[in-house]
Design a protein around this motif. Structure first.
Motif, PDB file in Angstrom:
ATOM      1  N   GLU A  97     -70.688 -52.947  56.045  1.00  0.00           N
ATOM      2  CA  GLU A  97     -70.896 -51.014  55.668  1.00  0.00           C
ATOM      3  C   GLU A  97     -70.733 -50.336  56.884  1.00  0.00           C
ATOM      4  O   GLU A  97     -70.688 -49.523  57.601  1.00  0.00           O
ATOM      5  N   ARG A  98     -71.228 -50.787  58.353  1.00  0.00           N
ATOM      6  CA  ARG A  98     -71.191 -50.239  59.886  1.00  0.00           C
ATOM      7  C   ARG A  98     -69.720 -50.861  59.973  1.00  0.00           C
ATOM      8  O   ARG A  98     -69.645 -50.073  60.969  1.00  0.00           O
ATOM      9  N   ASP A  99     -68.711 -51.846  59.970  1.00  0.00           N
ATOM     10  CA  ASP A  99     -67.350 -51.708  60.415  1.00  0.00           C
ATOM     11  C   ASP A  99     -67.114 -51.422  60.013  1.00  0.00           C
ATOM     12  O   ASP A  99     -66.054 -51.603  59.016  1.00  0.00           O
ATOM     13  N   ASP A 100     -66.564 -49.398  60.016  1.00  0.00           N
ATOM     14  CA  ASP A 100     -65.517 -48.993  60.090  1.00  0.00           C
ATOM     15  C   ASP A 100     -64.593 -49.559  59.861  1.00  0.00           C
ATOM     16  O   ASP A 100     -62.845 -49.227  59.442  1.00  0.00           O
ATOM     17  N   ASP A 101     -64.568 -50.220  60.940  1.00  0.00           N
ATOM     18  CA  ASP A 101     -62.768 -50.118  61.675  1.00  0.00           C
ATOM     19  C   ASP A 101     -62.663 -51.830  61.069  1.00  0.00           C
ATOM     20  O   ASP A 101     -61.311 -51.758  60.407  1.00  0.00           O
ATOM     21  N   GLY A 102     -63.228 -52.155  60.295  1.00  0.00           N
ATOM     22  CA  GLY A 102     -62.796 -53.457  59.652  1.00  0.00           C
ATOM     23  C   GLY A 102     -62.611 -53.316  58.181  1.00  0.00           C
ATOM     24  O   GLY A 102     -62.168 -53.989  57.509  1.00  0.00           O
ATOM     25  N   TRP A 103     -63.789 -53.121  57.869  1.00  0.00           N
ATOM     26  CA  TRP A 103     -64.212 -51.897  55.663  1.00  0.00           C
ATOM     27  C   TRP A 103     -63.798 -51.277  55.494  1.00  0.00           C
ATOM     28  O   TRP A 103     -64.467 -49.852  55.507  1.00  0.00           O
ATOM     29  N   SER A 104     -62.948 -50.528  54.803  1.00  0.00           N
ATOM     30  CA  SER A 104     -63.105 -49.226  53.948  1.00  0.00           C
ATOM     31  C   SER A 104     -64.300 -49.105  53.481  1.00  0.00           C
ATOM     32  O   SER A 104     -64.178 -47.849  52.329  1.00  0.00           O
ATOM     33  N   GLN A 105     -64.318 -50.301  52.646  1.00  0.00           N
ATOM     34  CA  GLN A 105     -65.776 -49.662  51.480  1.00  0.00           C
ATOM     35  C   GLN A 105     -66.320 -50.979  51.354  1.00  0.00           C
ATOM     36  O   GLN A 105     -66.189 -52.490  51.563  1.00  0.00           O
ATOM     37  N   ALA A 106     -67.831 -51.344  51.151  1.00  0.00           N
ATOM     38  CA  ALA A 106     -68.390 -52.266  50.732  1.00  0.00           C
ATOM     39  C   ALA A 106     -69.621 -51.560  49.587  1.00  0.00           C
ATOM     40  O   ALA A 106     -70.316 -50.646  50.114  1.00  0.00           O
ATOM     41  N   ASP A 107     -69.812 -52.562  49.417  1.00  0.00           N
ATOM     42  CA  ASP A 107     -71.430 -52.885  47.733  1.00  0.00           C
ATOM     43  C   ASP A 107     -71.342 -54.034  47.795  1.00  0.00           C
ATOM     44  O   ASP A 107     -71.616 -54.428  48.037  1.00  0.00           O
ATOM     45  N   GLY A 132     -79.690 -55.750  53.098  1.00  0.00           N
ATOM     46  CA  GLY A 132     -80.812 -54.271  54.396  1.00  0.00           C
ATOM     47  C   GLY A 132     -79.686 -53.285  54.420  1.00  0.00           C
ATOM     48  O   GLY A 132     -77.836 -53.592  54.151  1.00  0.00           O
ATOM     49  N   THR A 133     -80.189 -52.454  54.891  1.00  0.00           N
ATOM     50  CA  THR A 133     -79.984 -51.026  55.152  1.00  0.00           C
ATOM     51  C   THR A 133     -79.401 -51.377  56.616  1.00  0.00           C
ATOM     52  O   THR A 133     -79.749 -51.888  57.298  1.00  0.00           O
ATOM     53  N   GLY A 134     -77.923 -50.242  56.410  1.00  0.00           N
ATOM     54  CA  GLY A 134     -77.595 -50.604  57.417  1.00  0.00           C
ATOM     55  C   GLY A 134     -76.331 -52.275  57.285  1.00  0.00           C
ATOM     56  O   GLY A 134     -76.562 -52.239  59.079  1.00  0.00           O
ATOM     57  N   SER A 135     -75.978 -52.824  56.496  1.00  0.00           N
ATOM     58  CA  SER A 135     -75.532 -54.251  57.014  1.00  0.00           C
ATOM     59  C   SER A 135     -74.365 -53.941  58.112  1.00  0.00           C
ATOM     60  O   SER A 135     -73.712 -52.756  58.386  1.00  0.00           O
TER      61      SER A 135
END
Length: 166
Positions: A148-158, A142-145
Motif C-alpha cells: 500500500e505504501r509503495d506508490d512507485d512500484g504498485w498502482s493498486q493493492a487490496d 496490517g494498516t499501511g502495508s
C-alpha cells in the motif's frame, strides 16, 4: 507442479537422494506466470499446497478451490491478461486470505524494474507464509502495508476480508 512436488517429497525420504532430508514437506507453494499462474491456481486446489502465487494468471484452475492464502499479481499495462481479469479472480477468492497487487506500469513481460518489484514481493510472501518471517508479513498485512505504501512500484493493492484478519 504437483508431480514435481510429490517427486521431491518422495526423494526427501529416499536414502542416497541428493534431496534426502532437505525438503520441508509441509511447506509447498505453487507459483507461476501467465499460463503457469493458472496452473498454480489449479495446483493450489490440492491440500499439499500451502500457498499460491498466481502472477498474471491464465484461466486454468478454480480460485474457490484454493486451500491456503493467495497473492494475485497483475500488471497495470498488461494487455494479454488484463488487470481487471486478475482482479476479478482475486475478488472471487473469498474462502482463504487473498491479497491483490497491481504492478505499476508492468506489461505481461515484466519489463525493467517491474520484475525486481515482483521478485521482492513474492520472496516476502513465501518468507512469511512458509517460514513465518514476521518482518515479511508487513509487506501484505496490517494498516499501511508495504504494498500500500509503495506508490512507485504498485498502482493498486487490496486484501479480502480474510486477509484483513491476518
Amino acid at each position: 507442479m504437483l508431480a514435481g512436488a510429490r517427486y521431491l517429497i518422495a526423494e526427501n525420504s529416499r536414502p542416497g537422494s541428493v534431496f534426502h532430508g532437505r525438503i520441508a514437506t509441509g511447506k509447498i507453494a505453487a507459483a507461476g506466470h501467465s499460463q503457469g499462474g493458472g496452473g498454480a491456481i489449479a495446483a493450489g486446489a490440492d491440500p499439499l499446497v500451502k500457498t499460491t502465487l498466481p502472477i498474471m494468471p491464465g484461466p486454468q484452475g478454480n480460485v474457490n478451490k484454493l486451500h491456503g492464502p493467495a497473492f494475485f499479481v497483475s500488471g497495470q499495462a498488461d494487455v494479454i491478461v488484463p488487470a481487471f481479469y486478475v482482479r476479478g479472480r482475486f475478488l472471487a477468492c473469498d474462502q482463504v486470505p487473498a491479497v491483490y497487487g497491481q504492478l505499476k506500469g508492468a506489461t505481461h513481460f515484466l519489463q525493467g524494474d517491474t520484475r525486481y518489484r515482483l521478485i521482492g514481493a513474492i520472496t516476502a510472501w513465501l518468507q512469511y507464509h512458509l517460514a513465518g518471517d514476521q518482518n515479511a508479513k508487513s509487506v501484505f498485512y496490517g494498516t499501511g502495508s508495504g504494498l500500500e505504501r509503495d506508490d512507485d512500484g504498485w498502482s493498486q493493492a487490496d486484501r479480502n476480508d480474510k486477509a484483513d484478519a491476518v
